[in-house]
Design a protein around this motif. Structure first.
Motif, PDB file in Angstrom:
ATOM      1  N   HIS A 100       3.696  -8.156  -4.485  1.00 16.76           N
ATOM      2  CA  HIS A 100       3.020  -7.226  -3.573  1.00 16.76           C
ATOM      3  C   HIS A 100       1.506  -7.272  -3.772  1.00 16.76           C
ATOM      4  O   HIS A 100       0.748  -7.103  -2.798  1.00 16.76           O
ATOM      5  CB  HIS A 100       3.533  -5.807  -3.776  1.00 16.76           C
ATOM      6  CG  HIS A 100       4.930  -5.592  -3.257  1.00 16.76           C
ATOM      7  ND1 HIS A 100       5.331  -6.024  -2.027  1.00 16.76           N
ATOM      8  CD2 HIS A 100       6.019  -4.987  -3.828  1.00 16.76           C
ATOM      9  CE1 HIS A 100       6.608  -5.706  -1.836  1.00 16.76           C
ATOM     10  NE2 HIS A 100       7.045  -5.088  -2.917  1.00 16.76           N
ATOM     11  N   GLN A 101       1.058  -7.492  -4.992  1.00 20.15           N
ATOM     12  CA  GLN A 101      -0.375  -7.601  -5.232  1.00 20.15           C
ATOM     13  C   GLN A 101      -0.943  -8.840  -4.539  1.00 20.15           C
ATOM     14  O   GLN A 101      -2.035  -8.805  -3.963  1.00 20.15           O
ATOM     15  CB  GLN A 101      -0.649  -7.659  -6.737  1.00 20.15           C
ATOM     16  CG  GLN A 101      -2.128  -7.621  -7.095  1.00 20.15           C
ATOM     17  CD  GLN A 101      -2.791  -6.303  -6.713  1.00 20.15           C
ATOM     18  OE1 GLN A 101      -2.408  -5.242  -7.202  1.00 20.15           O
ATOM     19  NE2 GLN A 101      -3.790  -6.350  -5.832  1.00 20.15           N
ATOM     20  N   LYS A 102      -0.199  -9.941  -4.565  1.00 20.97           N
ATOM     21  CA  LYS A 102      -0.627 -11.155  -3.860  1.00 20.97           C
ATOM     22  C   LYS A 102      -0.718 -10.905  -2.354  1.00 20.97           C
ATOM     23  O   LYS A 102      -1.672 -11.353  -1.687  1.00 20.97           O
ATOM     24  CB  LYS A 102       0.352 -12.290  -4.135  1.00 20.97           C
ATOM     25  CG  LYS A 102       0.353 -12.801  -5.567  1.00 20.97           C
ATOM     26  CD  LYS A 102       1.465 -13.832  -5.768  1.00 20.97           C
ATOM     27  CE  LYS A 102       1.578 -14.245  -7.240  1.00 20.97           C
ATOM     28  NZ  LYS A 102       2.719 -15.178  -7.465  1.00 20.97           N
ATOM     29  N   ALA A 103       0.289 -10.222  -1.826  1.00 24.56           N
ATOM     30  CA  ALA A 103       0.266  -9.909  -0.391  1.00 24.56           C
ATOM     31  C   ALA A 103      -0.941  -9.054  -0.045  1.00 24.56           C
ATOM     32  O   ALA A 103      -1.639  -9.294   0.967  1.00 24.56           O
ATOM     33  CB  ALA A 103       1.554  -9.186   0.002  1.00 24.56           C
ATOM     34  N   LEU A 104      -1.230  -8.039  -0.894  1.00 20.05           N
ATOM     35  CA  LEU A 104      -2.361  -7.155  -0.634  1.00 20.05           C
ATOM     36  C   LEU A 104      -3.680  -7.915  -0.674  1.00 20.05           C
ATOM     37  O   LEU A 104      -4.546  -7.714   0.186  1.00 20.05           O
ATOM     38  CB  LEU A 104      -2.369  -6.017  -1.662  1.00 20.05           C
ATOM     39  CG  LEU A 104      -3.562  -5.063  -1.605  1.00 20.05           C
ATOM     40  CD1 LEU A 104      -3.632  -4.379  -0.244  1.00 20.05           C
ATOM     41  CD2 LEU A 104      -3.469  -4.024  -2.723  1.00 20.05           C
ATOM     42  N   ASN A 105      -3.813  -8.791  -1.652  1.00 18.52           N
ATOM     43  CA  ASN A 105      -5.062  -9.547  -1.770  1.00 18.52           C
ATOM     44  C   ASN A 105      -5.318 -10.392  -0.520  1.00 18.52           C
ATOM     45  O   ASN A 105      -6.451 -10.479  -0.032  1.00 18.52           O
ATOM     46  CB  ASN A 105      -5.013 -10.451  -3.009  1.00 18.52           C
ATOM     47  CG  ASN A 105      -5.028  -9.645  -4.299  1.00 18.52           C
ATOM     48  OD1 ASN A 105      -5.429  -8.476  -4.319  1.00 18.52           O
ATOM     49  ND2 ASN A 105      -4.601 -10.266  -5.400  1.00 18.52           N
TER      50      ASN A 105
ATOM     51  N   SER B 172       1.039  -3.147   2.648  1.00 14.97           N
ATOM     52  CA  SER B 172       0.961  -3.789   1.332  1.00 14.97           C
ATOM     53  C   SER B 172       0.641  -2.769   0.240  1.00 14.97           C
ATOM     54  O   SER B 172       1.224  -2.797  -0.850  1.00 14.97           O
ATOM     55  CB  SER B 172      -0.096  -4.899   1.351  1.00 14.97           C
ATOM     56  OG  SER B 172       0.298  -5.948   2.202  1.00 14.97           O
ATOM     57  N   TYR B 173      -0.298  -1.860   0.520  1.00 18.64           N
ATOM     58  CA  TYR B 173      -0.584  -0.781  -0.428  1.00 18.64           C
ATOM     59  C   TYR B 173       0.684   0.034  -0.699  1.00 18.64           C
ATOM     60  O   TYR B 173       0.995   0.376  -1.853  1.00 18.64           O
ATOM     61  CB  TYR B 173      -1.668   0.150   0.121  1.00 18.64           C
ATOM     62  CG  TYR B 173      -3.090  -0.308  -0.102  1.00 18.64           C
ATOM     63  CD1 TYR B 173      -3.570  -0.571  -1.380  1.00 18.64           C
ATOM     64  CD2 TYR B 173      -3.973  -0.439   0.973  1.00 18.64           C
ATOM     65  CE1 TYR B 173      -4.887  -0.976  -1.578  1.00 18.64           C
ATOM     66  CE2 TYR B 173      -5.293  -0.840   0.783  1.00 18.64           C
ATOM     67  CZ  TYR B 173      -5.744  -1.108  -0.492  1.00 18.64           C
ATOM     68  OH  TYR B 173      -7.046  -1.511  -0.691  1.00 18.64           O
ATOM     69  N   HIS B 174       1.405   0.353   0.364  1.00 20.17           N
ATOM     70  CA  HIS B 174       2.593   1.187   0.255  1.00 20.17           C
ATOM     71  C   HIS B 174       3.684   0.481  -0.560  1.00 20.17           C
ATOM     72  O   HIS B 174       4.314   1.082  -1.450  1.00 20.17           O
ATOM     73  CB  HIS B 174       3.113   1.524   1.645  1.00 20.17           C
ATOM     74  CG  HIS B 174       4.035   2.700   1.693  1.00 20.17           C
ATOM     75  ND1 HIS B 174       5.339   2.646   1.260  1.00 20.17           N
ATOM     76  CD2 HIS B 174       3.837   3.976   2.123  1.00 20.17           C
ATOM     77  CE1 HIS B 174       5.910   3.820   1.421  1.00 20.17           C
ATOM     78  NE2 HIS B 174       5.023   4.647   1.943  1.00 20.17           N
ATOM     79  N   ASN B 175       3.912  -0.802  -0.267  1.00 23.86           N
ATOM     80  CA  ASN B 175       4.945  -1.547  -1.001  1.00 23.86           C
ATOM     81  C   ASN B 175       4.599  -1.664  -2.484  1.00 23.86           C
ATOM     82  O   ASN B 175       5.469  -1.533  -3.357  1.00 23.86           O
ATOM     83  CB  ASN B 175       5.102  -2.943  -0.394  1.00 23.86           C
ATOM     84  CG  ASN B 175       5.759  -2.916   0.974  1.00 23.86           C
ATOM     85  OD1 ASN B 175       6.436  -1.959   1.343  1.00 23.86           O
ATOM     86  ND2 ASN B 175       5.569  -3.985   1.746  1.00 23.86           N
ATOM     87  N   LEU B 176       3.331  -1.932  -2.757  1.00 20.41           N
ATOM     88  CA  LEU B 176       2.887  -2.036  -4.149  1.00 20.41           C
ATOM     89  C   LEU B 176       3.086  -0.707  -4.880  1.00 20.41           C
ATOM     90  O   LEU B 176       3.576  -0.666  -6.027  1.00 20.41           O
ATOM     91  CB  LEU B 176       1.413  -2.447  -4.194  1.00 20.41           C
ATOM     92  CG  LEU B 176       0.742  -2.513  -5.576  1.00 20.41           C
ATOM     93  CD1 LEU B 176       1.484  -3.486  -6.490  1.00 20.41           C
ATOM     94  CD2 LEU B 176      -0.727  -2.918  -5.431  1.00 20.41           C
ATOM     95  N   ALA B 177       2.728   0.385  -4.217  1.00 21.27           N
ATOM     96  CA  ALA B 177       2.895   1.713  -4.819  1.00 21.27           C
ATOM     97  C   ALA B 177       4.356   1.999  -5.111  1.00 21.27           C
ATOM     98  O   ALA B 177       4.702   2.564  -6.162  1.00 21.27           O
ATOM     99  CB  ALA B 177       2.313   2.774  -3.892  1.00 21.27           C
ATOM    100  N   GLY B 178       5.252   1.593  -4.202  1.00 16.99           N
ATOM    101  CA  GLY B 178       6.673   1.838  -4.422  1.00 16.99           C
ATOM    102  C   GLY B 178       7.196   1.126  -5.646  1.00 16.99           C
ATOM    103  O   GLY B 178       8.007   1.680  -6.413  1.00 16.99           O
TER     104      GLY B 178
END
Length: 594
Positions: free
Chosen positions: A511-516, A532-538
């Motif tokens: 998820h961090q890669k996706a966000l970047n 992406s923020y939401h998925n990473l937080a989950g």
């Protein structure tokens, strides 16, 4: 040399609807809406049989006679043209036909049209077994075509289908006499249509008898005696009947009295609807918005007292404090009509096509209308159209073609949505095979097909195979597109898979890669970035890293509020997560203090 298949939905990108490319060269059903338990009747009346004119009579004698001198009308003439009630001494065809006939109700000269017919001629007149709900602004040719088409669809004999139409079954001589005696009437034509059209126990003392109870019982007698109501819709994209209070009341009452209700339109209008819908995908959404906007309190009545009395009947006799239940009934009836109308229209076009099994335009139409039904989550209906498109495109283009791949894709998506995972997988694998043959391994179409196959494998809990196909798709996108939103989508897909497998460290990394990539290729204020923020937080929540999770949820919230507002479901969903995370942080702090 391949072509990219269009994604027609903004969300659900991997399984978005694929659009084929075009060559250069009636029984109504209600869903789960329950019948209301009240009755509008104060008692069960005895029914006097009501006469109606046969569809055969309208199709032959009536249409022929209005063309004669001195009327000189035709099938494009409206009921207003045929009988203008604003002119007492200028009789139209309806009053001319009946002007010297004694009315059996009051014994006076001048009867209804139906009473002027020879009651022994059963091909032309008989006891009404059908009631038509319509407006006087409709063309007589459209009315007749609609009734003939309805009879054909129900396998009814037009000579034995007797229709109660207000213009022919109410004594128009008495209507004119009564309306002249009243003051404040602005438009007798429309008023007749929506006030006197229901008939009276007697044509005597119409004004005195026109109270709530009389209107209610007379109309209910018509409904019960006929027991089958046909509501005519025209034009297809803005039905007049939705704006007329009598038409809405007819449908509501017929529904509550458990009559058979059919909503129909002229055959030519049905074909027009299908062609316009297929050429503009937003038309169907606009149509449903119109159909769902029925509001009886805003409906029109040329005679204001009619509206007041009808609303009183609904409120006082039916026990409503609001009119939402009536609006819900009418909205559902018309929404179901629109969806079923698409299927009926397709059947009509299929019949008129010289060879529909090899008609690429017809196949394209099926695919486009199927997409519209998908947008309304009507997958059982859309599947029928998408499967037609598959068969037609295979006949036209062969097994390996972009149009065939698009049609297989849409079938697979609909099957996935209905829970038929095996069927969905078979169609998605077929799409993948076509893409690999047409465009090769290093192409976005192939990557998309791999992602769709992976989604089904994940749903089947075949997680190892799902991971393998997801990584194949990711590698193609890294090679072909680099840091692109589609590549971010692959990282997110893998991250969600790892989340499902409870591999939370790996999920956070993906998820961090996706966000970047989203931040680099799109920027901060985009839905994909918020997701992406939401998925990473989950994933961070599952690692119990609540502080980091809160930061990412709050960043997602800012974007959702900016893009969609405070009332959007994504905004509210994120707020709920933030509240839960804050509560978890407080619990941790309380545990440390204790």
């Amino acid at each position: 040399m391949g072509c990219k298949h269009s994604v027609l939905l903004a969300s659900d990108k991997n399984q978005g609807l694929r659009s084929p490319t075009k060559e250069n060269n009636g029984i109504k059903k209600l869903s789960s809406f329950k019948k209301l338990s009240f009755s509008l009747r104060s008692h069960k009346p005895s029914i006097n049989p009501t006469k109606g004119v046969s569809v055969y009579h309208l199709q032959t004698t009536f249409l022929q006679n209005i063309t004669q001198e001195p009327f000189n009308l035709n099938s494009s003439s409206t009921i207003y043209d045929i009988e203008n009630l604003n002119h007492k001494n200028t009789l139209g065809y309806i009053r001319t036909k009946s002007q010297f006939i004694t009315d059996p109700n009051d014994g006076k000269i001048g009867s209804s049209y139906v009473d002027s017919l020879d009651e022994n001629d059963v091909d032309h007149v008989g006891i009404a077994n059908l009631m038509l709900s319509y407006t006087w602004g409709y063309k007589i040719g459209d009315i007749v075509d609609t009734l003939v088409d309805y009879c054909n669809s129900k396998h009814y004999d037009t000579k034995r289908t007797y229709v109660w139409l207000c213009c022919l079954c109410v004594n128009q001589h008495r209507v004119v006499e009564t309306s002249e005696s009243e003051s404040g009437v602005k438009n007798n034509n429309t008023r007749m249509n929506h006030s006197f059209r229901k008939g009276q126990k007697s044509d005597k003392n119409l004004v005195d008898d026109r109270n709530d109870e009389t209107i209610q019982e007379n109309f209910l007698n018509r409904i019960e005696g006929v027991n089958e109501v046909v509501s005519m819709v025209y034009p297809w994209n803005k039905p007049m009947s939705l704006s007329r209070i009598w038409c809405l009341f007819e449908l509501f009452t017929a529904y509550n009295e458990k009559c058979e209700i059919s909503i129909v339109m002229p055959p030519s209008e049905r074909i027009k609807m299908i062609k316009e819908l297929s050429s503009n995908e937003s038309c169907f959404d606009d149509l449903l918005e119109t159909l769902n906007g029925s509001n009886i309190q805003n409906a029109e009545a040329s005679y204001e007292m009619d509206k007041i009395r009808i609303l009183n009947i609904i409120k006082n006799k039916a026990g409503f404090t609001t009119f939402e239940a009536l609006d819900d009934i009418v909205n559902e009836l018309f929404t179901n009509w629109a969806k079923d109308g698409i299927m009926t229209g397709v059947e009509t076009l299929e019949k008129v096509s010289e060879n529909p099994t090899i008609d690429s335009d017809f196949g394209l139409l099926c695919a486009q209308l199927g997409v519209m039904l998908d947008r309304q989550d009507e997958y059982d209906l859309s599947l029928q159209l998408h499967k037609k498109a598959v068969d037609i495109f295979i006949n036209v283009y062969g097994d390996v073609d972009h149009n065939v791949a698009s049609a297989h894709h849409n079938v697979g998506r609909a099957l996935f949505k209905t829970g038929d995972l095996d069927g969905a997988l078979a169609h998605y694998r077929r799409v993948l095979a076509i893409d690999e043959e047409l465009v090769g391994d290093d192409h976005e179409d192939t990557a998309t097909s791999l992602s769709n196959v992976a989604d089904v494998l994940k749903a089947q809990d075949n997680l190892e195979e799902a991971e393998k196909e997801m990584k194949r798709a990711l590698n193609i996108r890294l090679k072909v597109k680099g840091d692109h939103p589609d590549t971010a989508r692959s990282y997110s897909q893998i991250g969600l898979l790892y989340h499902h497998m409870e591999m939370y460290d790996e999920a956070v990394a993906e998820h961090q890669k996706a966000l970047n990539i989203c931040l680099k290729s799109l920027g901060e204020n985009y839905p994909e970035t918020a997701t992406s923020y939401h998925n990473l937080a989950g994933a961070l929540v599952q690692k119990k890293d609540y502080e980091s999770a809160l930061v990412n949820f709050e960043k997602a919230l800012v974007i959702y509020e900016n893009l969609f507002g405070e009332e959007h479901v994504k905004t509210k969903h994120t707020i709920s997560w933030i509240d839960m995370v804050k509560e978890a942080i407080q619990d941790e702090e309380a545990a440390k203090e204790s």
